[in-house]
Design a protein around this motif. Structure first.
Motif, short mmCIF file in Angstrom:
data_model
loop_
_atom_site.label_atom_id
_atom_site.label_comp_id
_atom_site.label_asym_id
_atom_site.label_seq_id
_atom_site.Cartn_x
_atom_site.Cartn_y
_atom_site.Cartn_z
N THR A 55 0.84 -1.20 0.00
CA THR A 55 0.00 0.00 0.00
C THR A 55 0.87 1.25 0.00
OG1 THR A 55 -0.12 -0.03 2.41
CG2 THR A 55 -1.88 -1.16 1.20
N SER A 56 0.28 2.34 -0.45
CA SER A 56 0.97 3.63 -0.48
C SER A 56 0.21 4.62 0.38
CB SER A 56 1.03 4.17 -1.91
OG SER A 56 1.72 3.29 -2.76
N PRO A 57 0.91 5.47 1.15
CA PRO A 57 0.21 6.52 1.90
C PRO A 57 -0.29 7.59 0.95
CG PRO A 57 2.58 6.75 2.14
CD PRO A 57 2.36 5.46 1.40
N LEU A 58 -1.36 8.27 1.31
CA LEU A 58 -1.93 9.29 0.43
C LEU A 58 -0.97 10.45 0.17
CD1 LEU A 58 -5.72 9.64 1.31
CD2 LEU A 58 -4.65 8.44 -0.59
N THR A 59 -0.03 10.67 1.09
CA THR A 59 0.95 11.74 0.84
C THR A 59 1.74 11.45 -0.44
OG1 THR A 59 2.45 10.58 2.35
CG2 THR A 59 1.21 12.43 3.24
N ASP A 60 2.07 10.17 -0.66
CA ASP A 60 2.77 9.81 -1.90
C ASP A 60 1.85 9.94 -3.11
OD1 ASP A 60 4.87 9.26 -0.30
OD2 ASP A 60 4.86 7.09 -0.58
N VAL A 61 0.59 9.60 -2.92
CA VAL A 61 -0.37 9.68 -4.03
C VAL A 61 -0.57 11.13 -4.47
CG1 VAL A 61 -2.74 9.21 -4.74
CG2 VAL A 61 -1.53 7.58 -3.27
N LEU A 62 -0.61 12.05 -3.49
CA LEU A 62 -0.92 13.45 -3.79
C LEU A 62 0.30 14.28 -4.15
CD1 LEU A 62 -3.47 14.10 -0.88
CD2 LEU A 62 -3.97 13.54 -3.26
N THR A 63 1.49 13.75 -3.94
CA THR A 63 2.70 14.50 -4.25
C THR A 63 2.87 14.62 -5.76
OG1 THR A 63 3.79 13.73 -2.24
CG2 THR A 63 5.21 14.57 -4.00
N LYS A 64 3.13 15.83 -6.23
CA LYS A 64 3.31 16.06 -7.66
C LYS A 64 4.61 15.41 -8.14
CE LYS A 64 0.62 20.27 -8.34
NZ LYS A 64 0.62 21.65 -8.86
N ALA A 65 4.57 14.87 -9.33
CA ALA A 65 5.73 14.22 -9.92
C ALA A 65 6.43 15.18 -10.88
CB ALA A 65 5.31 12.95 -10.65
N PHE A 66 7.69 14.86 -11.16
CA PHE A 66 8.48 15.68 -12.08
C PHE A 66 9.07 14.78 -13.15
CE2 PHE A 66 8.21 18.12 -8.25
CZ PHE A 66 8.20 19.46 -8.67
N ALA A 67 9.18 15.33 -14.34
CA ALA A 67 9.80 14.61 -15.45
C ALA A 67 11.20 15.17 -15.68
CB ALA A 67 8.95 14.77 -16.72
N ASP A 68 12.17 14.28 -15.83
CA ASP A 68 13.55 14.70 -16.10
C ASP A 68 13.71 14.88 -17.61
OD1 ASP A 68 14.28 14.61 -13.42
OD2 ASP A 68 14.68 12.45 -13.52
N LEU A 69 13.96 16.11 -18.04
CA LEU A 69 14.10 16.42 -19.45
C LEU A 69 15.51 16.92 -19.74
CD1 LEU A 69 10.74 18.32 -20.10
CD2 LEU A 69 11.23 15.90 -20.44
N ASP A 70 15.98 16.61 -20.94
CA ASP A 70 17.28 17.10 -21.39
C ASP A 70 17.03 18.19 -22.42
OD1 ASP A 70 19.79 17.57 -22.34
OD2 ASP A 70 20.32 15.48 -22.65
N ILE A 71 17.25 19.44 -22.02
CA ILE A 71 17.03 20.57 -22.92
C ILE A 71 18.38 21.19 -23.25
CG2 ILE A 71 15.91 22.81 -23.19
CD1 ILE A 71 13.77 21.90 -21.26
N GLU A 72 18.81 20.98 -24.50
CA GLU A 72 20.09 21.50 -25.00
C GLU A 72 21.23 21.12 -24.07
OE1 GLU A 72 19.63 25.67 -25.57
OE2 GLU A 72 18.25 25.44 -27.26
N GLY A 73 21.25 19.82 -23.66
CA GLY A 73 22.34 19.32 -22.85
C GLY A 73 22.21 19.59 -21.38
N GLU A 74 21.19 20.28 -20.96
CA GLU A 74 20.99 20.59 -19.55
C GLU A 74 19.78 19.82 -19.02
OE1 GLU A 74 20.09 24.41 -16.61
OE2 GLU A 74 20.44 24.71 -18.76
#
Length: 683
Positions: free
Chosen positions: A444-463
């Motif tokens: 099971t997962s706590p709701l804090t994990d469910v509600l936490t916003k996720a981030f995508a790792d992007l490579d923009i011009e090498g950064e």
């Protein structure tokens, strides 16, 4: 005298209907029925839009043997390899076929996923009392049963007790079969119509006009023809055309109607006037069901230039071959199964949807331009300096670029990989044994994990850049208890189903329905109901300090799984309402009872507060909104925690601020949660 255990030739086995009973309407359309008879006509199978092919056969039986014009048409939809190939005079038994009637057409039968077709060679059927087993040649049955002994024993009585003079000769039968194979297609889309030719047309009725001696239809299939009258959209409340006949080819018609009226579309050269005479006009007047907003097939329509010599018109007159009883119009059903739908209707629906989307965008551009013109005029009167065209273009370009980037971000969110859910240590806790869910072996997962916003790792011009995602497509198993529900009255948990003619179309990824939004043009079907409610869930994971809460949507499919009931009108169906209330009690305990007491108390208090508005029907915090009131209410609610599955996903909602429209096209993504794979089990 026949033995007592034998049926007379005209007495069908129980559960079967005669051809006469079916074609004369003794049974309602839409119901499933069994029948049998001798085959007198067959049309070669043809491909449809779906994987099935379509073939048509006609049968008759003892009940109509004296009426040469009465027979029953069977429309068969099956894969090409499974299509039966009957010969003239063969006997067929039909199980669970659907009765249908289209417009002015005759009643016919339609195969379904559960239909059965059993074919017997006519010349091999033995005389009674032997059964028909030696003549059996083919079964395309999807029914989970074989024919019974009584049904097999009846076939010889039915076949040999029949007057077979209606069975065509071998030459006649083969001639008709070849004609169906080499049928010259008169069907045409409106874009291909030419002067002086007769056509079959599949069209949408835009308008109808009755002048007494004839009736005119404006029709469209959402293709364009340069020979049609041009209807122009000029902005809000300015699209005015002459009612009924804009180019004056029907003087009697226009004299009896207003000179101008708003034309609602389709705009451009997409509509043609069809004038109906004789029995065609009468049939439409006499409650045929064909009118504005319906799809119809018009057969043998003469197309030629009207009296003004500039625009093509259609003419639907009485059929000399069949007399005045023949009506060359068939009402089509745009809500039928896409697998069996006429592929031409399917394509026309796709064109209509594409046209309406395009028109919506064009109207907005025109209306915005008109509004901008009014703004510039107002600025000129007040002395304000309007933006130049170049500045407006640069501003619009920047907004488009930002929307495009936001749309890409949303796409990245949709394509993000599911992350491994952390395993939560769970202390011993009493759980509700009457609620089960899928994936019970997953942590099971706590709701804090469910509600936490996720981030995508992007490579923009090498950064490497971490970009916040509006939502993630993730599933969770959580340990929760119910603290609230909406709507506040359980009677409102089921609602009339909204349907759209575009439901049969494959989703192209850009429709409101695909994004979770309701179709504005959807019609409400009060004969069909669906579940629609929401639950507020509180985290019940042991040993945590912060107990988060989240609202989860319970859609029709999830609710069917949860309560094991089909939605109905709960105000009229007391039995289903009682069952629903009992099963939800197993889930949320005394929550409904305490909410009712709270509303009643609030109502009593409100009676002494003159001038105060009544308390709201539903809110996250019922009562006066103070935390203490909420805590007091929560302390009175008694229910057990349970495991359930919830999913996170995104829906598109309208957004007027271009900087927030990260879903593009004046829409933004909104993160929502939904219940799935959870079931209430009774002892």
């Amino acid at each position: 005298m026949a033995p007592s255990n034998q049926l007379a030739p005209d007495a069908l086995p129980p559960g079967f209907a005669t051809v006469q009973q079916i074609v004369e309407g003794d049974h309602k359309t839409g119901v499933f029925i069994n029948s049998m008879g001798v085959i007198i006509d067959v049309q070669e199978p043809r491909a449809t839009k779906g994987s099935d092919w379509k073939s048509t056969i006609r049968i008759y039986d003892k009940s109509v043997e004296d009426n040469d014009e009465s027979s029953l048409t069977i429309n068969i939809f099956l894969p090409q390899k499974d299509m039966p190939k009957p010969a003239r005079g063969d006997f067929v038994v039909l199980l669970r076929l659907k009765i249908q009637k289209r417009g002015f057409g005759d009643i016919s039968l339609l195969t379904h996923r559960e239909s059965g077709i059993y074919l017997f060679t006519g010349g091999k059927i033995p005389r009674p009392p032997a059964d028909a087993s030696p003549a059996f040649t083919l079964s395309t049955s999807r029914v989970k049963r074989a024919l019974s002994k009584a049904e097999l024993a009846h076939i010889p009585f039915s076949y040999h007790g029949l007057d077979k003079t209606r069975i065509p000769t071998e030459f006649e039968f083969e001639t008709r079969l070849i004609q169906s194979r080499n049928f010259k297609e008169k069907f045409s889309e409106l874009k291909d119509l030419k002067d002086g030719t007769f056509y079959d047309l599949l069209v949408y009725i835009v308008r109808t006009y009755d002048s007494g001696d004839k009736l005119s239809l404006w029709v469209s299939d959402f293709t364009e023809n340069q020979g049609f009258y041009h209807h122009e959209y000029k902005g809000p409340n300015t699209a005015l055309v002459q009612e009924g006949d804009p180019y004056g080819s029907c003087s009697k018609l226009t004299k009896e109607l207003p000179a101008t009226s708003s034309w609602e579309g389709p705009f451009g050269k997409r509509s043609m006037q069809v004038t109906c005479y004789d029995n065609h006009a009468e049939a439409i007047r006499n409650g045929s069901g064909a009118g504005k907003g319906h799809w119809v097939m018009l057969k043998n329509v003469q197309v030629k230039y009207g009296q003004n010599g500039a625009n093509l018109e259609g003419y639907l007159r009485g059929d000399r071959q069949y007399g005045e009883s023949k009506v060359n119009m068939v009402l089509l059903d745009s809500h039928e199964d896409p697998e069996t739908m006429d592929s031409r209707l399917y394509r026309a629906l796709e064109r209509k949807r594409a046209y309406e989307r395009s028109l919506k965008a064009q109207k907005k551009q025109i209306d915005d331009a008109a509004a901008a013109g009014q703004k510039r005029k107002s600025d000129a009167l007040t002395g304000a300096k309007p933006l130049s065209g170049a500045k407006l273009s640069r501003r619009e370009k920047r907004a488009r670029q930002k929307n495009a980037q936001n749309a890409q971000n949303a796409q990245n969110a949709q394509n993000a990989q599911n992350v491994q859910q952390p395993e939560t240590s769970v202390s011993a806790q009493k759980m509700n044994p009457q609620v089960k869910c899928e994936n019970h072996t997953k942590p099971t997962s706590p709701l804090t994990d469910v509600l936490t916003k996720a981030f995508a790792d992007l490579d923009i011009e090498g950064e490497e850049v971490k970009l916040p995602m509006p939502f993630t497509n993730l599933n969770y198993r959580v340990n929760v208890r119910v603290t609230n529900f909406s709507p506040p009255d359980i009677l409102q948990f089921a609602v009339p189903k909204k349907t759209s003619e575009y439901d049969v179309l494959e989703d192209d990824g850009d429709s409101d329905s695909s994004s979770g939004m309701e179709d504005e043009d959807a019609a409400t079907d009060f004969s069909s109901w669906e579940w629609r409610f929401a639950l507020e869930l509180e985290d019940s994971t042991p040993d945590i300090k912060q107990r988060e809460r989240v609202w989860v949507v319970v859609d029709n499919q999830s609710a069917q799984c949860l309560v094991n009931l089909d939605a109905t009108d709960l105000r009229r169906d007391a039995e289903t309402l009682d069952l629903l209330r009992q099963r939800m009690f197993l889930l949320w305990g005394n929550l409904e009872e305490k909410k009712l007491e709270q509303r009643q108390e609030a109502k009593k208090v409100n009676q002494f507060r003159k001038g105060d508005p009544p308390p709201p029907d539903s809110s996250d915090n019922e009562g006066d909104g103070k935390n203490k009131d909420k805590e007091d209410f929560d302390s009175k609610v008694s229910n057990l925690p349970f495991n359930c599955c919830i999913r996170q996903y995104g829906i598109k909602v309208r957004e007027s601020d271009p900087t927030k429209a990260d879903a593009g096209n004046n829409k933004r993504w909104e993160r929502v949660y939904g219940l799935f794979g959870t079931k209430i089990v009774e002892d």
